[in-house]
Scaffold this motif. Structure first.
Motif, PDB file in Angstrom:
ATOM      1  N   ILE A 188       0.833  -1.203   0.000  1.00  0.00           N
ATOM      2  CA  ILE A 188       0.000   0.000   0.000  1.00  0.00           C
ATOM      3  C   ILE A 188       0.869   1.255   0.000  1.00  0.00           C
ATOM      4  N   MET A 189       1.901   1.256   0.840  1.00  0.00           N
ATOM      5  CA  MET A 189       2.756   2.426   0.961  1.00  0.00           C
ATOM      6  C   MET A 189       3.702   2.604  -0.227  1.00  0.00           C
ATOM      7  N   THR A 190       3.713   1.642  -1.123  1.00  0.00           N
ATOM      8  CA  THR A 190       4.487   1.814  -2.361  1.00  0.00           C
ATOM      9  C   THR A 190       3.969   2.999  -3.164  1.00  0.00           C
ATOM     10  N   CYS A 191       2.725   3.424  -2.885  1.00  0.00           N
ATOM     11  CA  CYS A 191       2.186   4.606  -3.557  1.00  0.00           C
ATOM     12  C   CYS A 191       3.091   5.815  -3.325  1.00  0.00           C
ATOM     13  N   MET A 192       3.721   5.894  -2.158  1.00  0.00           N
ATOM     14  CA  MET A 192       4.609   7.012  -1.870  1.00  0.00           C
ATOM     15  C   MET A 192       5.869   6.952  -2.739  1.00  0.00           C
TER      16      MET A 192
ATOM     17  N   LEU B 211      26.147  19.557  -2.246  1.00  0.00           N
ATOM     18  CA  LEU B 211      26.148  19.317  -0.805  1.00  0.00           C
ATOM     19  C   LEU B 211      24.717  19.219  -0.284  1.00  0.00           C
ATOM     20  N   MET B 212      23.869  20.148  -0.736  1.00  0.00           N
ATOM     21  CA  MET B 212      22.459  20.081  -0.356  1.00  0.00           C
ATOM     22  C   MET B 212      21.825  18.783  -0.848  1.00  0.00           C
ATOM     23  N   ALA B 213      22.118  18.427  -2.084  1.00  0.00           N
ATOM     24  CA  ALA B 213      21.538  17.209  -2.652  1.00  0.00           C
ATOM     25  C   ALA B 213      21.960  15.979  -1.850  1.00  0.00           C
ATOM     26  N   LEU B 214      23.234  15.928  -1.495  1.00  0.00           N
ATOM     27  CA  LEU B 214      23.758  14.790  -0.744  1.00  0.00           C
ATOM     28  C   LEU B 214      23.110  14.688   0.632  1.00  0.00           C
ATOM     29  N   ALA B 215      22.853  15.807   1.270  1.00  0.00           N
ATOM     30  CA  ALA B 215      22.252  15.792   2.601  1.00  0.00           C
ATOM     31  C   ALA B 215      20.765  15.474   2.555  1.00  0.00           C
ATOM     32  N   LEU B 216      20.074  15.962   1.535  1.00  0.00           N
ATOM     33  CA  LEU B 216      18.616  15.857   1.508  1.00  0.00           C
ATOM     34  C   LEU B 216      18.113  14.425   1.380  1.00  0.00           C
ATOM     35  N   VAL B 217      18.809  13.576   0.643  1.00  0.00           N
ATOM     36  CA  VAL B 217      18.309  12.216   0.433  1.00  0.00           C
ATOM     37  C   VAL B 217      18.209  11.444   1.756  1.00  0.00           C
ATOM     38  N   PRO B 218      19.297  11.314   2.538  1.00  0.00           N
ATOM     39  CA  PRO B 218      19.155  10.569   3.790  1.00  0.00           C
ATOM     40  C   PRO B 218      18.296  11.278   4.836  1.00  0.00           C
ATOM     41  N   VAL B 219      18.351  12.615   4.873  1.00  0.00           N
ATOM     42  CA  VAL B 219      17.523  13.337   5.840  1.00  0.00           C
ATOM     43  C   VAL B 219      16.045  13.106   5.555  1.00  0.00           C
ATOM     44  N   SER B 220      15.652  13.234   4.292  1.00  0.00           N
ATOM     45  CA  SER B 220      14.243  13.042   3.943  1.00  0.00           C
ATOM     46  C   SER B 220      13.831  11.583   4.094  1.00  0.00           C
ATOM     47  N   PHE B 221      14.762  10.641   3.879  1.00  0.00           N
ATOM     48  CA  PHE B 221      14.455   9.223   4.111  1.00  0.00           C
ATOM     49  C   PHE B 221      14.119   8.996   5.580  1.00  0.00           C
ATOM     50  N   ALA B 222      14.969   9.522   6.465  1.00  0.00           N
ATOM     51  CA  ALA B 222      14.765   9.305   7.891  1.00  0.00           C
ATOM     52  C   ALA B 222      13.483   9.961   8.391  1.00  0.00           C
ATOM     53  N   LEU B 223      13.204  11.190   7.929  1.00  0.00           N
ATOM     54  CA  LEU B 223      12.040  11.929   8.419  1.00  0.00           C
ATOM     55  C   LEU B 223      10.750  11.521   7.720  1.00  0.00           C
ATOM     56  N   GLY B 224      10.849  11.063   6.477  1.00  0.00           N
ATOM     57  CA  GLY B 224       9.645  10.805   5.701  1.00  0.00           C
ATOM     58  C   GLY B 224       8.961   9.486   5.991  1.00  0.00           C
ATOM     59  N   GLY B 225       9.699   8.476   6.419  1.00  0.00           N
ATOM     60  CA  GLY B 225       9.117   7.158   6.628  1.00  0.00           C
ATOM     61  C   GLY B 225       8.139   7.042   7.778  1.00  0.00           C
ATOM     62  N   PRO B 226       8.432   7.630   8.935  1.00  0.00           N
ATOM     63  CA  PRO B 226       7.530   7.443  10.077  1.00  0.00           C
ATOM     64  C   PRO B 226       6.178   8.135   9.935  1.00  0.00           C
TER      65      PRO B 226
ATOM     66  N   GLY C  50      10.249   9.465  -0.708  1.00  0.00           N
ATOM     67  CA  GLY C  50       9.393   8.594  -1.507  1.00  0.00           C
ATOM     68  C   GLY C  50       9.637   7.116  -1.265  1.00  0.00           C
ATOM     69  N   ILE C  51      10.896   6.724  -1.124  1.00  0.00           N
ATOM     70  CA  ILE C  51      11.176   5.297  -0.925  1.00  0.00           C
ATOM     71  C   ILE C  51      11.051   4.898   0.548  1.00  0.00           C
ATOM     72  N   SER C  52      11.146   5.868   1.451  1.00  0.00           N
ATOM     73  CA  SER C  52      11.163   5.561   2.874  1.00  0.00           C
ATOM     74  C   SER C  52       9.893   4.869   3.375  1.00  0.00           C
ATOM     75  N   PRO C  53       8.673   5.374   3.080  1.00  0.00           N
ATOM     76  CA  PRO C  53       7.480   4.678   3.585  1.00  0.00           C
ATOM     77  C   PRO C  53       7.389   3.228   3.115  1.00  0.00           C
ATOM     78  N   MET C  54       7.835   2.956   1.888  1.00  0.00           N
ATOM     79  CA  MET C  54       7.821   1.581   1.404  1.00  0.00           C
ATOM     80  C   MET C  54       8.772   0.712   2.215  1.00  0.00           C
ATOM     81  N   PHE C  55       9.993   1.217   2.484  1.00  0.00           N
ATOM     82  CA  PHE C  55      10.946   0.456   3.288  1.00  0.00           C
ATOM     83  C   PHE C  55      10.432   0.259   4.713  1.00  0.00           C
ATOM     84  N   PHE C  56       9.814   1.296   5.271  1.00  0.00           N
ATOM     85  CA  PHE C  56       9.235   1.158   6.597  1.00  0.00           C
ATOM     86  C   PHE C  56       8.132   0.099   6.595  1.00  0.00           C
TER      87      PHE C  56
END
Length: 416
Positions: free
Chosen positions: A63-67, A236-251, A371-377
């Protein structure tokens, strides 16, 4: 023969004057962003997921693959929406996108058990929904504000928090009374009924900046897209945003399940969940105030690192209502500043000349992680029956990733 009058220089506007002139853009952005793709799926799918799983036998991860699908589409459509807003104006873009987005969300009520059709529907929704993201709305806010830029951006993006406060209870009540199909339709009608009229009457983008002089889009000060891509700050912004958004976006879309897994009752969960919206809105206002007064990378590092404590607490598996509420508030407070900080960074480090295109590319990095974080969660929950492993991982990657913002250096100054 007349002597030409010397050019007069219009003094910069005060913060008060900026708000007096730009309040309409902020109000329209609040509703547009809050009832757009940045908020509605994230805050509502956790409520729909149990009913879809029960109805069709789908797993939470499926279901969360929609994200993830939203993310994949946004990788292409996000920059396109930003570029289109630069070409024809953000107002025209959102006036077309909002009703299409709302109508598309309504069609989720037609889900019939086919995962393929469910995913295709989400792909089409995300295609038009990408134009309701902050990429487009913040263009006008950034052009109207300078002295109060951080606070204006924070105010304009409180819509996501407002949806978290009012949208979650609205969806929960609708599902309980009328079922999930009717709730999808009711939710899809909200942007059409509220956000579109606000955009029509209030979002007036006249290319007038806070200095009082009118500029064509190409004349706004700042870097071109090619120049930005050659700047280490962009990467630098791009490199930081991927893991930060992964961590914050999944929960966020999985929060109800995280709290239930921690031993809280459904009543306690529903009492705590609206805090996400309140904290997010508070984070935007407080964060915007701080961004105007303190070096923004330091603000971003401190605020975005704090949720690591929340993740480790959630992963403990034994939650109390009070501590869980504090952990949810801390996480959501950080979410409130993430969008704002990126928009602020783009304006301060790259200028407004190609704001939409640069922000659009950076938004890809944000969308990729979130986008990938909710699916992994969700898949972690399907595999282990809880979120403990993925929450612990998120805590460990969040702090060093947020620390990368500290390397951005001093703001640039662009001559008008």
């Amino acid at each position: 023969m007349t002597t030409p009058m010397p050019d007069t220089i219009t003094p910069p506007l005060s913060a008060k004057d900026e708000f007096r002139r730009g309040w309409g853009i902020i109000a329209a952005s609040v509703l547009g962003i809050g009832l757009g793709q940045a908020a509605m799926p994230t805050y509502s799918m956790g409520l729909f997921a149990p009913h879809l799983a029960s109805q069709f036998g789908w797993g939470v991860g499926q279901i969360m693959t929609c994200m993830t699908i939203i993310m994949l589409v946004t990788l292409v459509a996000g920059p396109m929406s930003g570029a289109l807003a630069e070409r024809i104006g953000a107002r025209r873009v959102v006036l077309w996108a909002i009703p299409l987005w709302g109508a598309g969300f309504c069609t989720l009520a037609l889900s019939d058990g086919s995962l393929t059709r469910y995913y295709v529907t989400w792909a089409l929704i995300a295609l038009v929904g990408s134009a309701t993201l902050p990429i487009t709305f913040t263009r006008g806010v950034n052009r109207a504000f300078d002295k109060a830029k951080g606070l204006a951006l924070g105010l304009s993006m409180t819509g996501t928090g407002l949806f978290g406060i009012f949208g979650k209870p609205f969806v929960a009540v609708m599902i309980a009374k009328y079922g999930w199909q009717t709730s999808f339709v009711a939710l899809g009608l909200l942007p059409i009924a509220l956000a579109w009229p606000a955009a029509w009457f209030l979002y007036r983008e006249d290319d007038t900046g806070s200095h009082g002089a009118e500029h064509a889009p190409a004349e706004r000060p700042g870097l071109t897209l090619a120049e930005a891509l050659r700047d280490y700050r962009f990467w630098l912004m791009a490199l930081a945003l991927v893991p930060v958004s992964f961590a914050l976006g999944g929960p966020v879309p999985n929060m109800e399940l995280i709290l239930k897994d921690g031993g809280l009752t459904p009543v306690q969960v529903m009492a705590i969940a609206p805090l996400m919206g309140l904290a997010s809105m508070t984070g935007r206002l407080v964060g915007g105030f701080l961004l105007d007064r303190i070096w923004a990378p330091a603000v971003a590092f401190v605020v975005l690192s704090l949720p690591a404590i929340s993740f480790l607490y959630f992963a403990s598996g034994a939650l109390s209502p009070g501590m869980a509420a504090a952990a949810v508030f801390t996480l959501s407070f950080a979410l409130g500043i993430e969008y704002d900080a990126v928009a602020f960074f783009v304006a301060r480090y790259f200028g407004l000349r190609r704001y939409g295109g640069i922000y659009g590319l950076l938004y890809i990095c944000f969308a990729l992680g979130a986008g990938i974080s909710p699916m992994f969660f969700g898949r972690d929950h399907d595999a282990f029956g809880n979120f403990h492993h993925i929450l612990t991982l998120s805590a460990y990657i969040l702090v060093p990733s947020a620390a990368l913002f500290l390397l951005l250096g001093k703001y640039r100054r662009f001559a008008d």
